[in-house]
Design a protein around this motif. Sequence first.
Motif, PDB file in Angstrom:
ATOM      1  N   GLY A 164       0.813  -1.209   0.000  1.00 13.32           N
ATOM      2  CA  GLY A 164       0.000   0.000   0.000  1.00 13.32           C
ATOM      3  C   GLY A 164       0.848   1.260   0.000  1.00 13.32           C
ATOM      4  N   ASP A 165       1.903   1.286   0.816  1.00 11.39           N
ATOM      5  CA  ASP A 165       2.811   2.437   0.864  1.00 11.39           C
ATOM      6  C   ASP A 165       3.450   2.676  -0.504  1.00 11.39           C
ATOM      7  OD1 ASP A 165       2.388   2.606   3.637  1.00 11.39           O
ATOM      8  OD2 ASP A 165       4.128   1.340   4.077  1.00 11.39           O
ATOM      9  N   LEU A 166       4.007   1.609  -1.051  1.00  7.28           N
ATOM     10  CA  LEU A 166       4.758   1.716  -2.300  1.00  7.28           C
ATOM     11  C   LEU A 166       3.843   2.083  -3.462  1.00  7.28           C
ATOM     12  CD1 LEU A 166       7.508   1.461  -3.587  1.00  7.28           C
ATOM     13  CD2 LEU A 166       7.170  -1.016  -3.739  1.00  7.28           C
ATOM     14  N   LEU A 167       2.653   1.486  -3.492  1.00  9.61           N
ATOM     15  CA  LEU A 167       1.726   1.771  -4.579  1.00  9.61           C
ATOM     16  C   LEU A 167       1.259   3.224  -4.542  1.00  9.61           C
ATOM     17  CD1 LEU A 167       0.340   0.481  -6.970  1.00  9.61           C
ATOM     18  CD2 LEU A 167      -1.499  -0.278  -5.475  1.00  9.61           C
ATOM     19  N   THR A 168       1.101   3.782  -3.349  1.00 10.97           N
ATOM     20  CA  THR A 168       0.702   5.184  -3.242  1.00 10.97           C
ATOM     21  C   THR A 168       1.767   6.094  -3.843  1.00 10.97           C
ATOM     22  OG1 THR A 168      -0.641   4.792  -1.277  1.00 10.97           O
ATOM     23  CG2 THR A 168       0.127   7.034  -1.636  1.00 10.97           C
ATOM     24  N   ARG A 169       3.041   5.838  -3.516  1.00  5.14           N
ATOM     25  CA  ARG A 169       4.112   6.662  -4.082  1.00  5.14           C
ATOM     26  C   ARG A 169       4.198   6.491  -5.592  1.00  5.14           C
ATOM     27  NH1 ARG A 169       7.267   4.484   0.021  1.00  5.14           N
ATOM     28  NH2 ARG A 169       8.933   3.771  -1.391  1.00  5.14           N
ATOM     29  N   LEU A 170       4.066   5.260  -6.061  1.00  3.66           N
ATOM     30  CA  LEU A 170       4.147   5.012  -7.500  1.00  3.66           C
ATOM     31  C   LEU A 170       2.975   5.635  -8.249  1.00  3.66           C
ATOM     32  CD1 LEU A 170       5.357   1.314  -7.542  1.00  3.66           C
ATOM     33  CD2 LEU A 170       6.658   3.320  -8.257  1.00  3.66           C
ATOM     34  N   ALA A 171       1.822   5.705  -7.612  1.00  2.00           N
ATOM     35  CA  ALA A 171       0.652   6.303  -8.266  1.00  2.00           C
ATOM     36  C   ALA A 171       0.916   7.766  -8.596  1.00  2.00           C
ATOM     37  CB  ALA A 171      -0.579   6.167  -7.376  1.00  2.00           C
ATOM     38  N   PHE A 172       1.560   8.485  -7.684  1.00  2.98           N
ATOM     39  CA  PHE A 172       1.829   9.906  -7.926  1.00  2.98           C
ATOM     40  C   PHE A 172       3.018  10.100  -8.863  1.00  2.98           C
ATOM     41  CE2 PHE A 172      -0.900  10.177  -4.231  1.00  2.98           C
ATOM     42  CZ  PHE A 172      -1.671  11.292  -4.528  1.00  2.98           C
ATOM     43  N   ALA A 173       4.080   9.307  -8.684  1.00  4.67           N
ATOM     44  CA  ALA A 173       5.211   9.406  -9.610  1.00  4.67           C
ATOM     45  C   ALA A 173       4.784   8.991 -11.014  1.00  4.67           C
ATOM     46  CB  ALA A 173       6.359   8.525  -9.126  1.00  4.67           C
ATOM     47  N   GLY A 174       3.975   7.947 -11.088  1.00  8.94           N
ATOM     48  CA  GLY A 174       3.512   7.470 -12.384  1.00  8.94           C
ATOM     49  C   GLY A 174       2.561   8.425 -13.068  1.00  8.94           C
ATOM     50  N   ALA A 175       1.812   9.205 -12.283  1.00  7.41           N
ATOM     51  CA  ALA A 175       0.899  10.184 -12.871  1.00  7.41           C
ATOM     52  C   ALA A 175       1.671  11.203 -13.695  1.00  7.41           C
ATOM     53  CB  ALA A 175       0.106  10.878 -11.770  1.00  7.41           C
ATOM     54  N   GLY A 176       2.803  11.673 -13.147  1.00  2.00           N
ATOM     55  CA  GLY A 176       3.637  12.604 -13.899  1.00  2.00           C
ATOM     56  C   GLY A 176       4.226  11.962 -15.135  1.00  2.00           C
ATOM     57  N   LEU A 177       4.627  10.704 -15.018  1.00  2.00           N
ATOM     58  CA  LEU A 177       5.174   9.977 -16.169  1.00  2.00           C
ATOM     59  C   LEU A 177       4.126   9.840 -17.272  1.00  2.00           C
ATOM     60  CD1 LEU A 177       7.311   8.187 -17.578  1.00  2.00           C
ATOM     61  CD2 LEU A 177       6.373   6.250 -16.275  1.00  2.00           C
ATOM     62  N   LEU A 178       2.890   9.504 -16.894  1.00  3.25           N
ATOM     63  CA  LEU A 178       1.845   9.323 -17.900  1.00  3.25           C
ATOM     64  C   LEU A 178       1.535  10.639 -18.610  1.00  3.25           C
ATOM     65  CD1 LEU A 178      -0.134   7.312 -19.179  1.00  3.25           C
ATOM     66  CD2 LEU A 178      -1.795   7.935 -17.418  1.00  3.25           C
ATOM     67  N   ALA A 179       1.468  11.741 -17.855  1.00  2.61           N
ATOM     68  CA  ALA A 179       1.215  13.044 -18.474  1.00  2.61           C
ATOM     69  C   ALA A 179       2.347  13.421 -19.429  1.00  2.61           C
ATOM     70  CB  ALA A 179       1.047  14.113 -17.395  1.00  2.61           C
ATOM     71  N   ALA A 180       3.596  13.172 -19.007  1.00  6.44           N
ATOM     72  CA  ALA A 180       4.740  13.466 -19.874  1.00  6.44           C
ATOM     73  C   ALA A 180       4.734  12.582 -21.120  1.00  6.44           C
ATOM     74  CB  ALA A 180       6.041  13.269 -19.101  1.00  6.44           C
ATOM     75  N   THR A 181       4.269  11.340 -20.962  1.00  4.09           N
ATOM     76  CA  THR A 181       4.174  10.440 -22.117  1.00  4.09           C
ATOM     77  C   THR A 181       3.162  10.963 -23.126  1.00  4.09           C
ATOM     78  OG1 THR A 181       4.813   8.536 -20.761  1.00  4.09           O
ATOM     79  CG2 THR A 181       3.671   8.070 -22.827  1.00  4.09           C
ATOM     80  N   MET A 182       2.027  11.456 -22.634  1.00  2.33           N
ATOM     81  CA  MET A 182       1.034  12.035 -23.550  1.00  2.33           C
ATOM     82  C   MET A 182       1.625  13.232 -24.297  1.00  2.33           C
ATOM     83  SD  MET A 182      -1.714  10.167 -23.337  1.00  2.33           S
ATOM     84  CE  MET A 182      -0.609   8.765 -23.079  1.00  2.33           C
ATOM     85  N   ASP A 183       2.381  14.072 -23.591  1.00  2.00           N
ATOM     86  CA  ASP A 183       3.017  15.230 -24.229  1.00  2.00           C
ATOM     87  C   ASP A 183       3.975  14.781 -25.325  1.00  2.00           C
ATOM     88  OD1 ASP A 183       1.651  16.742 -22.368  1.00  2.00           O
ATOM     89  OD2 ASP A 183       3.423  17.222 -21.153  1.00  2.00           O
TER      90      ASP A 183
END
Length: 310
Positions: free
Chosen positions: A163-182
């Motif tokens: 749960g701890d790790l997935l929470t951090r990855l969710a926020f780090a991954g959100a930035g990655l996904l937005a940058a991927t769309m760009d």
Amino acid sequence: MKLVFAGTPEVAVPALDALIASGRHEVAAVVTRPDAPAGRGRRLVASPVAQRAEEAGIEVLKPARPRDEEFLARLREIAPDCCPVVAYGALLPKAALDIPAHGWVNLHFSLLPAWRGAAPVQHSLMAGDQVTGASTFLIEEGLDSGPVYGVVTEDVRPTDTSGDLLTRLAFAGAGLLAATMDGIEDGTLQAVPQPIEGITLAPKIQVEDAHVDFAAPALRVDRVVRGCTPAPGAWTVFRGERLKLIQVTPLPDRTDLAPGELAVGKNNVYAGTGSYAVELLWVQPQGKKPMKAADWARGVRIAPGERLGA
């Protein structure tokens, strides 16, 4: 680009928020799983992604199956340029994959090709990985096998639960996904095929996978507990009833206990393993709320020689 976002649980909400906030792309609709029963009354409740989309005034599509023609027809009408995906929870048919010009791009919580499948974070923790991360890749018909656009890495901390790790990855991954769309829109980002070496699989964790074997080394016991917390929950058996193990800590200096053997101090509870002992910190007896292990031990009055897992 015009986007249709696909996702269901809470872990997908940060990525949806990042795309809405980007100001660069239009999230024209959201695809999520149908409402599901929840709570004691088992009333139907919309997914976290559906709730967030409704708050933002975004159209929500809830097909029972993504191959349903009504859903495919609506997707064609929207005509998205790309469909970003985070933990949607259903297989996408080729008919859906072919609709957006830039395909469906998945945010997956591992460093592909490691831990392909439904439970990458849990398996990473249980395997003892020291570094993990998230990847964006183009969805193909194979299991998480498509070419990768980008990755972010994340150190695994000694006390991390899934749960701890997935929470951090969710926020780090959100930035990655937005940058991927760009990058896809700019034409500056090209997906790179995954290497054929290093493929590992991460199927859904079943209840039996979360059964703690106290004959295993203490580090393995600790990893199973952390990997299965909060779900499905690591467990053992005590006096014929299931006992959930929420938090333990290895104690390399204590080697006097047999596997599963319990010892109780004034404010501590210890259990032997196949190597050295672990201290039980938080447990949850069957039918009760989580509690400190010392409080549980006082209540059940553990006798000398009693064991977990018997």
